[in-house]
Design a protein around this motif. Structure first.
Motif, PDB file in Angstrom:
ATOM      1  N   ASP A 163       9.794  -2.921   1.903  1.00  0.00           N
ATOM      2  CA  ASP A 163      11.104  -3.374   2.372  1.00  0.00           C
ATOM      3  C   ASP A 163      10.998  -3.968   3.779  1.00  0.00           C
ATOM      4  O   ASP A 163      11.548  -5.033   4.055  1.00  0.00           O
ATOM      5  CB  ASP A 163      12.096  -2.210   2.362  1.00  0.00           C
ATOM      6  CG  ASP A 163      13.463  -2.607   2.894  1.00  0.00           C
ATOM      7  OD1 ASP A 163      14.082  -3.516   2.310  1.00  0.00           O
ATOM      8  OD2 ASP A 163      13.898  -2.011   3.903  1.00  0.00           O
ATOM      9  N   LEU A 164      10.271  -3.294   4.658  1.00  0.00           N
ATOM     10  CA  LEU A 164      10.121  -3.778   6.030  1.00  0.00           C
ATOM     11  C   LEU A 164       9.372  -5.105   6.072  1.00  0.00           C
ATOM     12  O   LEU A 164       9.787  -6.029   6.780  1.00  0.00           O
ATOM     13  CB  LEU A 164       9.410  -2.726   6.885  1.00  0.00           C
ATOM     14  CG  LEU A 164      10.245  -1.505   7.248  1.00  0.00           C
ATOM     15  CD1 LEU A 164       9.367  -0.370   7.738  1.00  0.00           C
ATOM     16  CD2 LEU A 164      11.300  -1.868   8.285  1.00  0.00           C
ATOM     17  N   ASN A 171      -2.065 -10.864   9.072  1.00  0.00           N
ATOM     18  CA  ASN A 171      -3.328 -10.422   8.482  1.00  0.00           C
ATOM     19  C   ASN A 171      -3.125  -9.265   7.494  1.00  0.00           C
ATOM     20  O   ASN A 171      -2.011  -8.766   7.307  1.00  0.00           O
ATOM     21  CB  ASN A 171      -4.326 -10.041   9.580  1.00  0.00           C
ATOM     22  CG  ASN A 171      -3.883  -8.848  10.427  1.00  0.00           C
ATOM     23  OD1 ASN A 171      -3.019  -8.068  10.042  1.00  0.00           O
ATOM     24  ND2 ASN A 171      -4.470  -8.723  11.597  1.00  0.00           N
ATOM     25  N   PHE A 172      -4.203  -8.843   6.871  1.00  0.00           N
ATOM     26  CA  PHE A 172      -4.211  -7.746   5.906  1.00  0.00           C
ATOM     27  C   PHE A 172      -3.575  -6.484   6.500  1.00  0.00           C
ATOM     28  O   PHE A 172      -2.814  -5.789   5.828  1.00  0.00           O
ATOM     29  CB  PHE A 172      -5.661  -7.474   5.472  1.00  0.00           C
ATOM     30  CG  PHE A 172      -5.829  -6.303   4.555  1.00  0.00           C
ATOM     31  CD1 PHE A 172      -5.615  -6.436   3.197  1.00  0.00           C
ATOM     32  CD2 PHE A 172      -6.225  -5.070   5.048  1.00  0.00           C
ATOM     33  CE1 PHE A 172      -5.788  -5.357   2.335  1.00  0.00           C
ATOM     34  CE2 PHE A 172      -6.396  -3.983   4.201  1.00  0.00           C
ATOM     35  CZ  PHE A 172      -6.174  -4.133   2.837  1.00  0.00           C
ATOM     36  N   ASP A 173      -3.884  -6.201   7.756  1.00  0.00           N
ATOM     37  CA  ASP A 173      -3.375  -4.984   8.391  1.00  0.00           C
ATOM     38  C   ASP A 173      -1.853  -4.987   8.528  1.00  0.00           C
ATOM     39  O   ASP A 173      -1.233  -3.926   8.509  1.00  0.00           O
ATOM     40  CB  ASP A 173      -4.018  -4.777   9.760  1.00  0.00           C
ATOM     41  CG  ASP A 173      -5.494  -4.438   9.652  1.00  0.00           C
ATOM     42  OD1 ASP A 173      -5.922  -3.919   8.600  1.00  0.00           O
ATOM     43  OD2 ASP A 173      -6.224  -4.700  10.628  1.00  0.00           O
ATOM     44  N   PHE A 174      -1.240  -6.165   8.668  1.00  0.00           N
ATOM     45  CA  PHE A 174       0.226  -6.231   8.724  1.00  0.00           C
ATOM     46  C   PHE A 174       0.822  -5.782   7.397  1.00  0.00           C
ATOM     47  O   PHE A 174       1.732  -4.950   7.360  1.00  0.00           O
ATOM     48  CB  PHE A 174       0.692  -7.659   9.052  1.00  0.00           C
ATOM     49  CG  PHE A 174       2.166  -7.873   8.815  1.00  0.00           C
ATOM     50  CD1 PHE A 174       3.096  -7.372   9.706  1.00  0.00           C
ATOM     51  CD2 PHE A 174       2.613  -8.571   7.708  1.00  0.00           C
ATOM     52  CE1 PHE A 174       4.463  -7.565   9.489  1.00  0.00           C
ATOM     53  CE2 PHE A 174       3.972  -8.765   7.479  1.00  0.00           C
ATOM     54  CZ  PHE A 174       4.891  -8.261   8.380  1.00  0.00           C
ATOM     55  N   TYR A 175       0.337  -6.335   6.307  1.00  0.00           N
ATOM     56  CA  TYR A 175       0.895  -6.024   4.985  1.00  0.00           C
ATOM     57  C   TYR A 175       0.654  -4.567   4.587  1.00  0.00           C
ATOM     58  O   TYR A 175       1.335  -4.045   3.715  1.00  0.00           O
ATOM     59  CB  TYR A 175       0.313  -6.963   3.933  1.00  0.00           C
ATOM     60  CG  TYR A 175       0.781  -8.384   4.120  1.00  0.00           C
ATOM     61  CD1 TYR A 175       2.025  -8.794   3.650  1.00  0.00           C
ATOM     62  CD2 TYR A 175       0.006  -9.310   4.806  1.00  0.00           C
ATOM     63  CE1 TYR A 175       2.475 -10.091   3.842  1.00  0.00           C
ATOM     64  CE2 TYR A 175       0.445 -10.605   5.001  1.00  0.00           C
ATOM     65  CZ  TYR A 175       1.681 -10.991   4.520  1.00  0.00           C
ATOM     66  OH  TYR A 175       2.125 -12.271   4.721  1.00  0.00           O
ATOM     67  N   ASN A 176      -0.294  -3.918   5.233  1.00  0.00           N
ATOM     68  CA  ASN A 176      -0.633  -2.525   4.944  1.00  0.00           C
ATOM     69  C   ASN A 176      -0.410  -1.632   6.154  1.00  0.00           C
ATOM     70  O   ASN A 176      -0.903  -0.513   6.202  1.00  0.00           O
ATOM     71  CB  ASN A 176      -2.095  -2.440   4.499  1.00  0.00           C
ATOM     72  CG  ASN A 176      -2.318  -3.204   3.226  1.00  0.00           C
ATOM     73  OD1 ASN A 176      -1.948  -2.750   2.156  1.00  0.00           O
ATOM     74  ND2 ASN A 176      -2.883  -4.394   3.332  1.00  0.00           N
ATOM     75  N   PRO A 196       1.074   0.626   9.418  1.00  0.00           N
ATOM     76  CA  PRO A 196       1.848   1.859   9.543  1.00  0.00           C
ATOM     77  C   PRO A 196       3.343   1.531   9.577  1.00  0.00           C
ATOM     78  O   PRO A 196       3.761   0.566  10.222  1.00  0.00           O
ATOM     79  CB  PRO A 196       1.394   2.446  10.880  1.00  0.00           C
ATOM     80  CG  PRO A 196       0.107   1.765  11.204  1.00  0.00           C
ATOM     81  CD  PRO A 196       0.159   0.428  10.546  1.00  0.00           C
ATOM     82  N   VAL A 197       4.123   2.323   8.901  1.00  0.00           N
ATOM     83  CA  VAL A 197       5.562   2.096   8.831  1.00  0.00           C
ATOM     84  C   VAL A 197       6.170   2.075  10.235  1.00  0.00           C
ATOM     85  O   VAL A 197       7.074   1.283  10.509  1.00  0.00           O
ATOM     86  CB  VAL A 197       6.239   3.145   7.918  1.00  0.00           C
ATOM     87  CG1 VAL A 197       7.744   3.107   8.043  1.00  0.00           C
ATOM     88  CG2 VAL A 197       5.818   2.910   6.472  1.00  0.00           C
ATOM     89  N   GLN A 243       0.850  -1.185   0.000  1.00  0.00           N
ATOM     90  CA  GLN A 243       0.000   0.000   0.000  1.00  0.00           C
ATOM     91  C   GLN A 243       0.889   1.240   0.000  1.00  0.00           C
ATOM     92  O   GLN A 243       1.904   1.281   0.686  1.00  0.00           O
ATOM     93  CB  GLN A 243      -0.900  -0.110   1.247  1.00  0.00           C
ATOM     94  CG  GLN A 243      -1.836   1.022   1.477  1.00  0.00           C
ATOM     95  CD  GLN A 243      -1.205   2.120   2.270  1.00  0.00           C
ATOM     96  OE1 GLN A 243      -1.190   3.247   1.783  1.00  0.00           O
ATOM     97  NE2 GLN A 243      -0.666   1.855   3.420  1.00  0.00           N
ATOM     98  N   ASN A 244       0.500   2.242  -0.792  1.00  0.00           N
ATOM     99  CA  ASN A 244       1.332   3.437  -0.951  1.00  0.00           C
ATOM    100  C   ASN A 244       0.538   4.734  -0.848  1.00  0.00           C
ATOM    101  O   ASN A 244       0.984   5.766  -1.314  1.00  0.00           O
ATOM    102  CB  ASN A 244       2.072   3.372  -2.301  1.00  0.00           C
ATOM    103  CG  ASN A 244       3.170   4.402  -2.404  1.00  0.00           C
ATOM    104  OD1 ASN A 244       3.906   4.634  -1.455  1.00  0.00           O
ATOM    105  ND2 ASN A 244       3.271   5.037  -3.562  1.00  0.00           N
ATOM    106  N   ASP A 245      -0.617   4.721  -0.230  1.00  0.00           N
ATOM    107  CA  ASP A 245      -1.419   5.946  -0.128  1.00  0.00           C
ATOM    108  C   ASP A 245      -0.690   7.048   0.632  1.00  0.00           C
ATOM    109  O   ASP A 245      -0.916   8.224   0.383  1.00  0.00           O
ATOM    110  CB  ASP A 245      -2.765   5.668   0.547  1.00  0.00           C
ATOM    111  CG  ASP A 245      -3.735   4.948  -0.365  1.00  0.00           C
ATOM    112  OD1 ASP A 245      -3.454   4.840  -1.570  1.00  0.00           O
ATOM    113  OD2 ASP A 245      -4.777   4.480   0.120  1.00  0.00           O
TER     114      ASP A 245
END
Length: 132
Positions: A68-69, A112-117, A119-120, A57-59
């Protein structure tokens, strides 16, 4: 939350919804109706394993660092060395990590989805926690 902008976090080669794809690192994509789109064609569902494996995600403009993380965290946790179980124990015991575990798997950790998206800042924290 529905994210709209994504980046390819590593070269994506797979059979997508619209056929074989070969998408270079850094390519921008959009999400439309729950599907990642490239060149106006659907690639995969936003919650599919292909989406998790190749796109970030890049919003917020942090897609490259997020990708990368995520890659570093996954790689470090998969490494079967002497510290393997200790790293996983840290993840299991950490309250900040718990929000990124799929709850339907009580005895096995699946991100879950929230991990892949995520907060940095959270991803940086997890990476530091496990030494990634």
């Amino acid at each position: 939350m529905q994210y709209k902008n994504y980046l390819c976090r590593k070269r994506a080669r797979f059979d997508g919804i619209s056929g074989q794809v070969n998408i270079p690192y850094g390519t921008a994509l959009i999400c439309q109706d729950g599907f990642l789109m490239h060149q106006n064609k659907p690639l995969c569902g936003i919650t599919s394993q292909n989406a998790y494996d190749f796109f970030s995600q890049n919003d917020d403009g942090m897609g490259r660092e997020r990708g990368d993380l995520v890659g570093r965290i996954l790689s470090k946790l998969q490494k079967r060395d002497a510290g393997y179980q200790a790293r996983w124990n840290k993840v299991w015991e950490d309250s900040r990590c718990q929000k990124y575990k799929r709850p339907e798997h009580e005895d096995h950790w699946i991100w879950n989805f929230d991990f892949y998206n995520g907060p940095v800042e959270d991803l940086r924290y997890i990476a530091a926690l496990i030494g990634a």
